[in-house]
Design an enzyme around this catalytic site. Structure first.
Site, short mmCIF file in Angstrom:
data_model
loop_
_atom_site.label_atom_id
_atom_site.label_comp_id
_atom_site.label_asym_id
_atom_site.label_seq_id
_atom_site.Cartn_x
_atom_site.Cartn_y
_atom_site.Cartn_z
N CYS A 42 0.85 -1.19 0.00
CA CYS A 42 0.00 0.00 0.00
C CYS A 42 0.89 1.24 0.00
O CYS A 42 1.98 1.24 0.55
CB CYS A 42 -0.91 0.00 1.23
SG CYS A 42 -2.04 1.42 1.26
N ASP A 44 0.47 3.79 1.64
CA ASP A 44 0.45 4.38 2.98
C ASP A 44 1.87 4.63 3.49
O ASP A 44 2.71 3.73 3.48
CB ASP A 44 -0.30 3.42 3.93
CG ASP A 44 -0.63 4.08 5.26
OD1 ASP A 44 0.30 4.55 5.95
OD2 ASP A 44 -1.82 4.11 5.62
N CYS A 101 -6.16 0.11 6.87
CA CYS A 101 -5.94 0.67 5.53
C CYS A 101 -7.08 1.63 5.13
O CYS A 101 -8.24 1.25 5.09
CB CYS A 101 -5.83 -0.46 4.51
SG CYS A 101 -5.47 0.14 2.84
ZN LIG Z 1 -3.42 1.25 2.98
#
Ligand SMILES: [Zn+2]
Length: 211
Positions: A42, A44, A101
């Site tokens: 991800c 992130d 997430c």
């Molecule tokens: Zn994420």
């Protein structure tokens, strides 16, 4: 000092430190990269592939997008996969999601994120739909969210196995092994949730017989 200038300054210090520890570090890496892993994670900022696995530059080939998706029309992802598997010959492909997430959470709502993001999040809604009996049976919202993160990783690993890129490497070289992992933001630990050994059986509908 402007905030971005700090990054450039830190980079200088980092490069110097590296060179002190290992004088051939950069000259060696500039010649060749032979990573054994492809990481699909991800975007992130709290889930950086190298830091959480304590690996060095040169060890992991990385692709990241919102919610670590493997979308079969995503030319960016497929190019990375093809290069890593066919040319770099990685032995393992890891799809690493994470609890908490934001992409998965957004997909669980009915909020309109407008056009482009809606299109991307739709892929996660499809994972929910595929597992709605199990997910709707979980009364606790937080647990449902955690489970969707895990199921999403599982589905993305299965999407990898549906590509001719993976199937060809499985047939000719019995690699790469596919791994589905979930990282915990609260404890920094990675939990393996799904595995597909090279050569695993897949739904015949998606199998190419003339590779
Ligand atoms: Zn994420």
């Amino acid at each position: 000092m402007k905030i971005y200038e700090k990054l450039l300054l830190e980079n200088k210090a980092w490069a110097q430190e590296r060179k002190q520890d290992d004088p051939t570090f950069f000259s060696r890496l500039s010649e060749i990269q032979t990573p054994e892993f492809l990481w699909i994670g991800c975007s992130d900022s709290r889930v950086p592939a190298n830091e959480i696995t304590n690996t060095q530059p040169g060890e992991i080939f990385v692709h990241r997008n919102i919610a670590n998706m493997v979308v079969h029309t995503d030319v960016n992802l497929l190019s990375v996969l093809d290069y890593a598997v066919t040319h770099l010959k990685v032995k393992h492909v890891i799809v690493c999601g994470h609890y908490g997430c934001g992409g998965v959470k957004a997909a669980m709502t009915n909020h309109n994120y407008n056009k482009i993001l809606n299109m991307w999040l739709r892929n996660i809604k499809d994972v929910f739909s595929l597992h709605k009996t199990e997910l709707n049976g979980i009364p606790n919202e937080e647990s449902k969210f955690d489970r969707l993160v895990e199921l999403n990783v599982q589905e993305q690993v299965m999407h990898l196995a549906k590509t001719s890129i993976i199937q060809q490497a499985w047939k000719n070289e019995q690699r790469p092994h596919l791994h589905g992992w979930v990282y915990g933001l609260k404890d920094g630990l990675i939990k393996p949730v799904f595995e597909m050994e090279a050569g695993s059986e897949i739904d015949p509908l998606y199998k190419y017989d003339d590779l």
